[in-house]
Design a protein around this motif. Structure first.
Motif, PDB file in Angstrom:
ATOM      1  N   TYR A  81     -14.714 -70.640 -21.406  1.00  0.00           N
ATOM      2  CA  TYR A  81     -14.501 -71.975 -20.868  1.00  0.00           C
ATOM      3  C   TYR A  81     -14.261 -71.894 -19.363  1.00  0.00           C
ATOM      4  CZ  TYR A  81      -9.509 -70.863 -20.678  1.00  0.00           C
ATOM      5  OH  TYR A  81      -8.305 -70.277 -20.393  1.00  0.00           O
ATOM      6  N   LEU A  82     -14.531 -73.009 -18.681  1.00  0.00           N
ATOM      7  CA  LEU A  82     -14.289 -73.120 -17.247  1.00  0.00           C
ATOM      8  C   LEU A  82     -13.471 -74.372 -17.002  1.00  0.00           C
ATOM      9  CD1 LEU A  82     -14.787 -72.358 -14.264  1.00  0.00           C
ATOM     10  CD2 LEU A  82     -16.906 -73.703 -14.380  1.00  0.00           C
ATOM     11  N   SER A  83     -12.270 -74.204 -16.475  1.00  0.00           N
ATOM     12  CA  SER A  83     -11.377 -75.312 -16.178  1.00  0.00           C
ATOM     13  C   SER A  83     -11.502 -75.678 -14.700  1.00  0.00           C
ATOM     14  CB  SER A  83      -9.932 -74.915 -16.502  1.00  0.00           C
ATOM     15  OG  SER A  83      -9.029 -75.910 -16.070  1.00  0.00           O
ATOM     16  N   VAL A  84     -11.694 -76.975 -14.420  1.00  0.00           N
ATOM     17  CA  VAL A  84     -11.875 -77.445 -13.045  1.00  0.00           C
ATOM     18  C   VAL A  84     -10.918 -78.603 -12.782  1.00  0.00           C
ATOM     19  CG1 VAL A  84     -13.519 -78.291 -11.332  1.00  0.00           C
ATOM     20  CG2 VAL A  84     -14.333 -76.843 -13.215  1.00  0.00           C
ATOM     21  N   ASP A  85      -9.983 -78.410 -11.856  1.00  0.00           N
ATOM     22  CA  ASP A  85      -9.067 -79.471 -11.453  1.00  0.00           C
ATOM     23  C   ASP A  85      -9.704 -80.242 -10.299  1.00  0.00           C
ATOM     24  OD1 ASP A  85      -7.409 -78.442 -13.338  1.00  0.00           O
ATOM     25  OD2 ASP A  85      -5.738 -78.023 -11.997  1.00  0.00           O
ATOM     26  N   CYS A  86      -9.817 -81.555 -10.472  1.00  0.00           N
ATOM     27  CA  CYS A  86     -10.593 -82.389  -9.556  1.00  0.00           C
ATOM     28  C   CYS A  86      -9.711 -83.429  -8.864  1.00  0.00           C
ATOM     29  CB  CYS A  86     -11.703 -83.110 -10.319  1.00  0.00           C
ATOM     30  SG  CYS A  86     -12.773 -82.012 -11.291  1.00  0.00           S
ATOM     31  N   HIS A  87     -10.145 -83.828  -7.673  1.00  0.00           N
ATOM     32  CA  HIS A  87      -9.407 -84.804  -6.864  1.00  0.00           C
ATOM     33  C   HIS A  87     -10.358 -85.893  -6.392  1.00  0.00           C
ATOM     34  CE1 HIS A  87      -6.442 -86.298  -3.966  1.00  0.00           C
ATOM     35  NE2 HIS A  87      -7.398 -86.291  -3.045  1.00  0.00           N
ATOM     36  N   LEU A  88      -9.973 -87.151  -6.609  1.00  0.00           N
ATOM     37  CA  LEU A  88     -10.709 -88.300  -6.089  1.00  0.00           C
ATOM     38  C   LEU A  88      -9.859 -88.950  -5.000  1.00  0.00           C
ATOM     39  CD1 LEU A  88     -11.971 -89.995  -9.394  1.00  0.00           C
ATOM     40  CD2 LEU A  88     -12.991 -88.097  -8.122  1.00  0.00           C
ATOM     41  N   ASP A  89     -10.433 -89.078  -3.802  1.00  0.00           N
ATOM     42  CA  ASP A  89      -9.738 -89.709  -2.676  1.00  0.00           C
ATOM     43  C   ASP A  89     -10.482 -91.002  -2.351  1.00  0.00           C
ATOM     44  OD1 ASP A  89      -7.999 -90.114  -0.594  1.00  0.00           O
ATOM     45  OD2 ASP A  89      -9.069 -88.811   0.799  1.00  0.00           O
ATOM     46  N   PHE A  90      -9.868 -92.157  -2.663  1.00  0.00           N
ATOM     47  CA  PHE A  90     -10.538 -93.441  -2.545  1.00  0.00           C
ATOM     48  C   PHE A  90     -10.540 -93.939  -1.102  1.00  0.00           C
ATOM     49  CE2 PHE A  90      -8.529 -93.437  -6.840  1.00  0.00           C
ATOM     50  CZ  PHE A  90      -9.708 -93.226  -7.550  1.00  0.00           C
TER      51      PHE A  90
ATOM     52  N   ASN B 261      -5.976 -87.350  -9.668  1.00  0.00           N
ATOM     53  CA  ASN B 261      -6.312 -85.987 -10.056  1.00  0.00           C
ATOM     54  C   ASN B 261      -6.529 -85.902 -11.564  1.00  0.00           C
ATOM     55  OD1 ASN B 261      -5.908 -85.019  -7.382  1.00  0.00           O
ATOM     56  ND2 ASN B 261      -3.708 -84.887  -7.758  1.00  0.00           N
ATOM     57  N   PHE B 262      -7.515 -85.130 -11.964  1.00  0.00           N
ATOM     58  CA  PHE B 262      -7.787 -84.921 -13.381  1.00  0.00           C
ATOM     59  C   PHE B 262      -8.431 -83.551 -13.564  1.00  0.00           C
ATOM     60  CE2 PHE B 262     -11.678 -86.551 -11.602  1.00  0.00           C
ATOM     61  CZ  PHE B 262     -12.692 -85.894 -12.293  1.00  0.00           C
ATOM     62  N   ARG B 263      -8.543 -83.140 -14.809  1.00  0.00           N
ATOM     63  CA  ARG B 263      -9.150 -81.846 -15.129  1.00  0.00           C
ATOM     64  C   ARG B 263     -10.321 -82.044 -16.078  1.00  0.00           C
ATOM     65  NH1 ARG B 263      -4.825 -78.192 -17.241  1.00  0.00           N
ATOM     66  NH2 ARG B 263      -4.519 -77.783 -15.021  1.00  0.00           N
ATOM     67  N   ILE B 264     -11.394 -81.337 -15.835  1.00  0.00           N
ATOM     68  CA  ILE B 264     -12.497 -81.280 -16.782  1.00  0.00           C
ATOM     69  C   ILE B 264     -12.678 -79.821 -17.188  1.00  0.00           C
ATOM     70  CG2 ILE B 264     -14.230 -81.141 -14.924  1.00  0.00           C
ATOM     71  CD1 ILE B 264     -16.147 -82.643 -16.842  1.00  0.00           C
ATOM     72  N   ILE B 265     -12.818 -79.576 -18.483  1.00  0.00           N
ATOM     73  CA  ILE B 265     -13.027 -78.222 -18.992  1.00  0.00           C
ATOM     74  C   ILE B 265     -14.411 -78.155 -19.625  1.00  0.00           C
ATOM     75  CG2 ILE B 265     -12.215 -76.402 -20.528  1.00  0.00           C
ATOM     76  CD1 ILE B 265      -9.425 -77.440 -20.296  1.00  0.00           C
ATOM     77  N   LEU B 266     -15.200 -77.174 -19.203  1.00  0.00           N
ATOM     78  CA  LEU B 266     -16.547 -76.955 -19.714  1.00  0.00           C
ATOM     79  C   LEU B 266     -16.509 -75.772 -20.670  1.00  0.00           C
ATOM     80  CD1 LEU B 266     -18.379 -77.216 -16.264  1.00  0.00           C
ATOM     81  CD2 LEU B 266     -17.852 -79.069 -17.863  1.00  0.00           C
ATOM     82  N   TYR B 267     -17.232 -75.874 -21.790  1.00  0.00           N
ATOM     83  CA  TYR B 267     -17.146 -74.864 -22.841  1.00  0.00           C
ATOM     84  C   TYR B 267     -18.470 -74.144 -23.073  1.00  0.00           C
ATOM     85  CZ  TYR B 267     -12.878 -77.455 -23.939  1.00  0.00           C
ATOM     86  OH  TYR B 267     -11.651 -78.067 -23.863  1.00  0.00           O
ATOM     87  N   GLY B 268     -18.353 -72.881 -23.478  1.00  0.00           N
ATOM     88  CA  GLY B 268     -19.501 -72.113 -23.927  1.00  0.00           C
ATOM     89  C   GLY B 268     -20.088 -71.203 -22.867  1.00  0.00           C
ATOM     90  N   ASP B 269     -21.154 -70.500 -23.241  1.00  0.00           N
ATOM     91  CA  ASP B 269     -21.802 -69.547 -22.348  1.00  0.00           C
ATOM     92  C   ASP B 269     -22.419 -70.210 -21.119  1.00  0.00           C
ATOM     93  OD1 ASP B 269     -21.156 -67.458 -24.051  1.00  0.00           O
ATOM     94  OD2 ASP B 269     -23.057 -67.556 -25.146  1.00  0.00           O
TER      95      ASP B 269
ATOM     96  N   VAL C  21     -12.686 -80.287  -5.334  1.00  0.00           N
ATOM     97  CA  VAL C  21     -12.142 -79.428  -6.386  1.00  0.00           C
ATOM     98  C   VAL C  21     -10.855 -78.794  -5.888  1.00  0.00           C
ATOM     99  CG1 VAL C  21     -12.535 -77.349  -7.764  1.00  0.00           C
ATOM    100  CG2 VAL C  21     -14.385 -78.991  -7.455  1.00  0.00           C
ATOM    101  N   LEU C  22      -9.781 -79.003  -6.635  1.00  0.00           N
ATOM    102  CA  LEU C  22      -8.490 -78.430  -6.260  1.00  0.00           C
ATOM    103  C   LEU C  22      -8.418 -76.952  -6.609  1.00  0.00           C
ATOM    104  CD1 LEU C  22      -6.190 -81.325  -7.530  1.00  0.00           C
ATOM    105  CD2 LEU C  22      -6.911 -80.878  -5.179  1.00  0.00           C
ATOM    106  N   LYS C  23      -8.889 -76.620  -7.810  1.00  0.00           N
ATOM    107  CA  LYS C  23      -8.925 -75.225  -8.227  1.00  0.00           C
ATOM    108  C   LYS C  23      -9.810 -75.088  -9.453  1.00  0.00           C
ATOM    109  CE  LYS C  23      -5.133 -74.846 -11.555  1.00  0.00           C
ATOM    110  NZ  LYS C  23      -4.012 -74.009 -12.021  1.00  0.00           N
ATOM    111  N   THR C  24     -10.278 -73.888  -9.699  1.00  0.00           N
ATOM    112  CA  THR C  24     -11.025 -73.576 -10.906  1.00  0.00           C
ATOM    113  C   THR C  24     -10.272 -72.510 -11.680  1.00  0.00           C
ATOM    114  OG1 THR C  24     -12.361 -71.955  -9.692  1.00  0.00           O
ATOM    115  CG2 THR C  24     -13.287 -74.160  -9.950  1.00  0.00           C
ATOM    116  N   GLY C  25     -10.233 -72.645 -12.995  1.00  0.00           N
ATOM    117  CA  GLY C  25      -9.513 -71.696 -13.832  1.00  0.00           C
ATOM    118  C   GLY C  25      -8.097 -72.162 -14.098  1.00  0.00           C
ATOM    119  N   LEU C  26      -7.628 -71.971 -15.344  1.00  0.00           N
ATOM    120  CA  LEU C  26      -6.248 -72.318 -15.673  1.00  0.00           C
ATOM    121  C   LEU C  26      -5.269 -71.336 -15.058  1.00  0.00           C
ATOM    122  CD1 LEU C  26      -6.495 -73.396 -19.429  1.00  0.00           C
ATOM    123  CD2 LEU C  26      -6.244 -74.840 -17.425  1.00  0.00           C
ATOM    124  N   LYS C  27      -5.741 -70.110 -14.827  1.00  0.00           N
ATOM    125  CA  LYS C  27      -4.894 -69.100 -14.219  1.00  0.00           C
ATOM    126  C   LYS C  27      -4.894 -69.267 -12.702  1.00  0.00           C
ATOM    127  CE  LYS C  27      -6.001 -65.877 -17.967  1.00  0.00           C
ATOM    128  NZ  LYS C  27      -6.656 -64.605 -18.343  1.00  0.00           N
TER     129      LYS C  27
END
Length: 296
Positions: A3-12, A93-101, A133-139
């Motif tokens: 999986y790939l975790s991506v923390d995202c930021h929207l600045d209006f 701010n929100f997170r989207i997680i992508l799954y699989g190969d 993108v604020l960061k990628t990965g939960l770690k």
């Protein structure tokens, strides 16, 4: 399961008011923008397109199909910021997680789709936003880590989770929606709750994992459950496909478990905390946090 975790930021560009659950809207703008980036002919429906099985948009919103014909969505949305409807905010701010190969290869399309969506604007007022993108990965990875290296692997090996005695509290951050004994509600049992956790865990691992997930021997005889301030919360959602408004909701509050917890039970709780539980996780439902307190 990769999986790939991506923390995202929207600045209006100007203060924005959400009239619906913000993750519902984020899913909607992502879908609209991703289709514009992926589809060669916007007039053709996915079901009528000969390229739908290889199309990122179709796989993202119709679901990835396995050899048995079962479909599951390769992503989930997660709330990072609390919100109040109709209250103006300048960012979200929100997170989207992508799954699989294919998680790493999906990322550039998702990134571009959000950038393009920001140019088109959000809400009826079409307020532009800057996407970052604020960061990628939960770690806690370094800033210069590549997307490929940010892909992580979640293990379903129960031996990795040990055992635990004490209290565990599930704090339900977004509505937890699951059906038991033919209905939704708050009168579920401990067994009903863990059946819900098991369904999503097994389905995701069998679809996106590297091994065939088998039924677990869940020993819960020494676990007691207490429901704390538990209530049903509904959010309105307009379905463009069905051209009608519907209510999407679930349980909010806390669930306290106490007793002795086996490795399989702890594994299911860990999966739920990281990847959500129940139905409609692509709308951001089923986000939970798990708190542990060891027995004295």
């Amino acid at each position: 399961m990769k999986y790939l975790s991506v923390d995202c930021h929207l600045d209006f560009a100007s203060p924005t008011r959400f009239r619906v659950n913000p993750l519902f809207m984020i899913r909607s703008i992502l879908g609209n923008s991703l289709r514009h980036e992926c589809c060669s002919d916007l007039k053709i429906k996915c079901a009528e397109c000969g390229n739908s099985d290889e199309c990122l948009f179709s796989n993202f919103f119709e679901g990835v199909r396995n050899k048995n014909g079962m479909r599951m969505h390769p992503y989930s949305l997660h709330m990072l910021d609390e919100f109040d409807l109709h209250v103006a905010i300048e960012s979200f701010n929100f997170r989207i997680i992508l799954y699989g190969d294919d998680a790493a290869s999906m990322y550039p399309y998702i990134y571009v789709a959000f950038v393009k969506a920001g140019e088109r604007g959000i809400t009826k007022e079409r307020i532009p936003f800057q996407f970052s993108v604020l960061k990628t990965g939960l770690k806690n990875h370094g800033k210069d880590i590549s997307i490929k290296d940010a892909v992580e692997n979640w293990s379903e090996e129960t031996s990795d989770y040990g055992s635990f005695s004490g209290k565990i509290r599930l704090s339900i951050k977004t509505p937890l929606r699951f059906q038991y004994r033919g209905h939704y509600g708050t009168d579920f049992s401990l067994r009903d709750l863990f059946s819900c956790l098991l369904r999503r865990t097994s389905g995701m691992i069998n679809m996106f994992g590297e091994s065939s997930f088998k039924d677990l021997n869940l020993n819960m005889e020494d676990i007691e459950m207490r429901k704390i301030n538990l209530l049903w919360v509904d959010y309105s959602h307009y379905s463009a496909r069905q051209q009608t408004s519907m209510m999407l909701g679930g349980l909010m509050g806390e669930i306290e478990l106490s007793g002795s917890f086996s490795s399989p039970v702890l594994m299911l709780l860990d999966f739920a905390e990281n990847f959500s539980a129940g139905k409609n996780v692509v709308f951001g439902l089923g986000n939970v946090e798990v708190w542990k307190k060891e027995a004295v």
